[in-house]
Write a protein that holds these residues in place. Structure first.
Motif, PDB file in Angstrom:
ATOM      1  N   PRO A 493       0.787  -1.240   0.000  1.00 27.70           N
ATOM      2  CA  PRO A 493       0.000   0.000   0.000  1.00 27.70           C
ATOM      3  C   PRO A 493       0.813   1.281   0.000  1.00 27.70           C
ATOM      4  O   PRO A 493       0.413   2.258  -0.610  1.00 27.70           O
ATOM      5  N   ARG A 494       1.971   1.317   0.632  1.00 29.11           N
ATOM      6  CA  ARG A 494       2.695   2.579   0.753  1.00 29.11           C
ATOM      7  C   ARG A 494       3.875   2.655  -0.215  1.00 29.11           C
ATOM      8  O   ARG A 494       4.732   3.520  -0.054  1.00 29.11           O
ATOM      9  N   PHE A 495       3.932   1.811  -1.222  1.00 27.24           N
ATOM     10  CA  PHE A 495       5.035   1.911  -2.181  1.00 27.24           C
ATOM     11  C   PHE A 495       4.902   3.195  -2.989  1.00 27.24           C
ATOM     12  O   PHE A 495       3.826   3.532  -3.496  1.00 27.24           O
ATOM     13  N   ALA A 496       6.002   3.946  -3.115  1.00 25.67           N
ATOM     14  CA  ALA A 496       6.008   5.207  -3.853  1.00 25.67           C
ATOM     15  C   ALA A 496       7.386   5.403  -4.474  1.00 25.67           C
ATOM     16  O   ALA A 496       8.402   4.967  -3.923  1.00 25.67           O
ATOM     17  N   ASN A 497       7.420   6.059  -5.615  1.00 22.80           N
ATOM     18  CA  ASN A 497       8.678   6.399  -6.271  1.00 22.80           C
ATOM     19  C   ASN A 497       8.446   7.662  -7.093  1.00 22.80           C
ATOM     20  O   ASN A 497       7.791   7.618  -8.130  1.00 22.80           O
ATOM     21  N   ASP A 498       8.983   8.782  -6.644  1.00 22.71           N
ATOM     22  CA  ASP A 498       8.763  10.048  -7.342  1.00 22.71           C
ATOM     23  C   ASP A 498       9.700  10.236  -8.521  1.00 22.71           C
ATOM     24  O   ASP A 498       9.617  11.254  -9.216  1.00 22.71           O
ATOM     25  N   ASN A 499      10.587   9.281  -8.780  1.00 20.59           N
ATOM     26  CA  ASN A 499      11.328   9.215 -10.035  1.00 20.59           C
ATOM     27  C   ASN A 499      10.766   8.127 -10.945  1.00 20.59           C
ATOM     28  O   ASN A 499      11.340   7.842 -11.989  1.00 20.59           O
ATOM     29  N   GLY A 500       9.661   7.528 -10.537  1.00 19.54           N
ATOM     30  CA  GLY A 500       9.068   6.438 -11.312  1.00 19.54           C
ATOM     31  C   GLY A 500       7.600   6.705 -11.581  1.00 19.54           C
ATOM     32  O   GLY A 500       7.074   7.788 -11.298  1.00 19.54           O
ATOM     33  N   PHE A 501       6.928   5.697 -12.130  1.00 22.39           N
ATOM     34  CA  PHE A 501       5.503   5.805 -12.432  1.00 22.39           C
ATOM     35  C   PHE A 501       4.792   4.708 -11.650  1.00 22.39           C
ATOM     36  O   PHE A 501       4.930   3.524 -11.946  1.00 22.39           O
ATOM     37  N   VAL A 502       4.038   5.103 -10.632  1.00 21.28           N
ATOM     38  CA  VAL A 502       3.323   4.167  -9.775  1.00 21.28           C
ATOM     39  C   VAL A 502       1.878   4.642  -9.703  1.00 21.28           C
ATOM     40  O   VAL A 502       1.558   5.592  -8.995  1.00 21.28           O
ATOM     41  N   ASN A 503       0.993   4.010 -10.457  1.00 22.82           N
ATOM     42  CA  ASN A 503      -0.406   4.469 -10.485  1.00 22.82           C
ATOM     43  C   ASN A 503      -1.357   3.532  -9.756  1.00 22.82           C
ATOM     44  O   ASN A 503      -2.552   3.818  -9.660  1.00 22.82           O
ATOM     45  N   GLN A 504      -0.842   2.426  -9.196  1.00 26.09           N
ATOM     46  CA  GLN A 504      -1.680   1.528  -8.397  1.00 26.09           C
ATOM     47  C   GLN A 504      -0.804   0.841  -7.364  1.00 26.09           C
ATOM     48  O   GLN A 504       0.321   0.424  -7.664  1.00 26.09           O
TER      49      GLN A 504
END
Length: 760
Positions: A493-504
């Motif tokens: 649920p908390r996976f994030a990457n502001d240099n990547g593309f994470v839409n789900q």
């Protein structure tokens, strides 16, 4: 079957003598004059260069001798490889040779292409296509994804000469534009292809490739005759400087009528330095991307997930294969973008990058400062929350990969610092195992940590440190009878990457796509060169997410789609499937059964109507916002026309249309989603063109009290007009006008710009 076995037998008898007849280069002495790149093949060196003409057919049917004669010769000068390709044609008046934009040399045109793998391991290859009109398309081919990426550009020089019995091509490929290791490299490998669009599109190859191969560069052949060339040039350095001057005048009008005007002159530059063969240093300062073509509009009104767009900016395209794979796999998922998605970088002020490539390893690292203002994504199982990036962030990314025979292992680091304690870090590893000629395993594990959150209103805020992971494993199989692509993944649920593309995020997913080859068939008198029975299955379930109040184990989607595909004359493909799916729009909501029928086709009908594509899905579709199912449709259409004009000009016209709608319970239209893009290019010469792009998206929704939905009517329009004078990559002058408006609010933006880029 008897004739096919006989043909295979004859080909097998011919292979032993032919298999050792590889393309061979002629090394020119320092006293020899290099050939003039005019397409004529009449320089004295071409009379001495050995010719390779053992081409075989790959399309429409493989394992057959080529019907059109083609030969290739290679010269080696002090600083370049020069390819001379002769393409004979018994009907030269039917050669399709329209003027076209760079990277738009497609199957509707006669062309030759050259693939070079200067590392020699057949994992990636640089390629250049040259049409019979001299237009160029170039890029990278990645074996792991079996896909082309036409975004990278190489500073090549090409010329074509039309002849009474065909055409000839000269292609000068500078050694500075090739990427190869400093030591211990394998022999350079090449393959030449020739495409002939007629009633049946034919593709002939200089290498004995068949459709059973796992990818298109599986049979690249060693380029003989180079001898100690690599040893001689591996210490040679190259330096390129591309300064650019941009003059811009802008006018912005807010919804309240306030108008702001500004004029600005900016000077930027791009630097490329290769101190020796295995190192490339790139730098960019104040880059301007006003001449980059607009992204094609997408239907987005009936989804709560962000949509990705391709990269087109030059700084990010150097050695893109070292950054990692960037193309979607056959299941339609673009998992690689979770690691690094360059469009997350909105407006860089400056950037620095270093890339190293060895015989069995490779690495790249970049650091840049971004002016920001673009979207920042925070995903959930049912929607993507979108905020606005804080300004003046710094982005860093590094990836290194080592090859151990058939196994490749990589590690990566990614960091985005927005200041004020807001930032995201990602560390991970990915790998690939080529388990023989027919099977490939891939996967990655990414771990993230972030202090940046986005609330429901789209406001960025600092949060307590949140950690997450993304794990994926995929298997790919291809042989003469069937294909399979199976994937399993978990995104916490908390996976994030502001240099990547994470839409789900907050989901577990298992998916599979496969097809059974049926071979050549005849249907209602129509000869099918290839035919397949296909099946797509997928199930996505939630992982418990207390923060967003999402219970675990809920089915987000369950797909079951039996389908078909076949290929016929004029490069025609026809496909379709029955969608027996179940979809859930929100946490705790109903799992809706949707039933749809999808049909699509694409073709190269002729020289005037060069491309036509249509895809329509109709049936019981989900209205995401209303959380209900109704009769609906989603369709896309694309057509391309090319026609000659007086004075040797060419007109290129492209039209893209998208349409989606779902009916409400009363039978009235609940919403309508539309997109349109019109592109017109007037080619005044091979160097001069005038381009106009007009595009519009519009989403309308009828007010619905029962679903608590207000009426909507939003429109976004963009117009781009640009004249460009272009000499390869070294000299580009652009003069353009951009206008944009959006409603509601009637905010408007206009921009007039002039840009000059020079290469040294």
């Amino acid at each position: 079957m008897t004739f096919r076995l006989l043909g295979l037998g004859l080909l097998a008898l011919a292979l032993p003598a032919w298999a050792h007849n590889h393309p061979t280069a002629l090394r020119l002495a320092t006293t020899d004059a290099p050939p003039q790149i005019d397409g004529r093949l009449d320089d004295s060196a071409w009379l001495r260069a050995p010719a390779h003409d053992r081409f075989v057919q790959y399309l429409p049917a493989d394992r057959q001798p080529a019907r059109w004669r083609t030969s290739v010769q290679v010269l080696v000068t002090a600083d370049a490889l020069v390819f001379g390709i002769r393409a004979w044609d018994p009907q030269p008046e039917r050669i399709r040779a329209p003027l076209a934009r760079r990277d738009q040399v497609k199957a509707d045109q006669d062309f030759v292409s050259v693939f070079i793998d200067a590392v020699g391991h057949r994992r990636t290859a640089q390629y250049v296509r040259v049409s019979a009109a001299g237009a160029v398309e170039d890029g990278l081919y990645a074996a792991e994804e079996a896909s082309e990426d036409a975004a990278p550009d190489f500073d090549v020089q090409a010329a074509v000469q039309r002849l009474p019995d065909g055409y000839s091509v000269e292609l000068r490929w500078p050694l500075a534009a090739l990427r190869y290791p400093h030591a211990d490299g394998a022999p350079w490998r090449v393959m030449v292809a020739r495409s002939i669009p007629r009633e049946e599109r034919t593709l002939n190859l200089s290498a004995p490739l068949t459709k059973d191969a796992l990818h298109f560069i599986a049979e690249l052949q060693p380029l003989e005759g180079l001898d100690d060339l690599v040893e001689q040039v591996r210490e040679r350095g190259f330096f390129a400087l591309r300064p650019e001057l941009t003059l811009r005048s802008t006018r912005d009008t807010d919804a309240d009528g306030t108008t702001r005007r500004a004029r600005k002159a900016s000077l930027g530059a791009e630097f490329k330095w290769r101190p020796r063969a295995d190192w490339v240093i790139d730098a960019t300062l104040n880059p301007d991307f006003s001449q980059v073509e607009l992204d094609a509009p997408q239907l987005a009104g009936n989804t709560r997930f962000a949509l990705s767009v391709p990269e087109k900016r030059p700084f990010f395209l150097e050695s893109a294969d070292v950054v990692g794979p960037t193309q979607p796999d056959e299941s339609g998922e673009n998992r690689s973008l979770a690691a690094f998605y360059t469009r997350a970088i909105t407006d860089p002020d400056w950037g620095l990058r270093a890339t190293w490539r060895g015989a069995g390893a490779e690495a790249t690292a970049l650091h840049l400062r971004d002016a920001g203002g673009g979207p920042v994504l925070r995903a959930g199982a049912f929607a993507t929350r979108v905020g606005t990036q804080p300004r003046d962030s710094e982005a860093s990314f590094a990836r290194g990969r080592r090859q151990f025979g058939p196994i490749g292992l990589a590690g990566l680091l990614s960091r985005r610092d927005f200041g004020h304690g807001l930032g995201t870090q990602v560390v991970g590893s990915d790998g690939v195992w080529r388990a023989g000629d027919s099977d490939q395993w891939r996967g990655h594990l990414l771990l993230s940590s972030t202090t940046l959150g986005v609330d429901d209103a789209g406001d960025v805020q600092r949060v307590d440190r949140q950690r997450g992971h993304r794990a994926w494993l995929g298997w790919r199989h291809l042989d003469a009878d069937w294909f399979a692509n199976v994937n399993v993944e978990e995104i916490s649920p908390r996976f994030a990457n502001d240099n990547g593309f994470v839409n789900q995020s907050g989901v577990r997913r298992a998916s599979a796509f496969g097809y059974l080859r049926l071979g050549e068939r005849e249907l209602a008198g129509l000869a099918m060169h290839e035919s397949e029975l296909q099946l797509t299955v997928q199930q996505t379930q939630t992982v418990a997410d207390p923060l967003l109040r999402v219970a675990g184990g809920q089915v987000v989607d369950r797909l079951f789609r039996p389908g078909f595909w076949f290929a016929a004359a004029r490069n025609t493909g026809v496909w379709g499937h029955v969608g027996l799916d179940s979809l859930r729009a929100k946490s705790g909501g109903r799992l809706h059964d949707t039933r749809t029928l999808m049909l699509g086709f694409e073709s190269n009908p002729g020289e005037l109507l060069s491309f036509l594509m249509a895809e329509v899905e109709w049936g019981r579709r989900l209205d995401v916002d209303a959380d209900r199912v109704g009769t609906g449709l989603q369709a896309q259409f694309e057509a391309k026309l090319r026609t000659p004009l007086p004075a040797g000009w060419w007109l290129e016209f492209e039209q893209r249309l998208g349409l989606g709608w779902v009916d409400g319970p009363s039978g009235q239209r609940a919403f309508t989603d539309r997109s349109a893009q019109t592109l017109v290019v007037l080619h005044l010469s091979a160097r001069d063109s005038l381009r106009v792009i007009h595009q519009q998206t519009r989403f309308t929704r009828r007010a619905d009290v029962s679903a608590e939905l207000a009426a909507e009517d939003g429109t976004d329009r963009q117009l781009a007009l640009m004249f460009q004078h272009r000499i390869g990559l070294s000299r580009i002058f652009s003069l353009g006008l951009n206008r944009a408006s959006e409603r509601p609010g009637l905010a408007r933006h206009s921009e007039l710009f002039a840009k000059l880029t020079l290469g040294y």
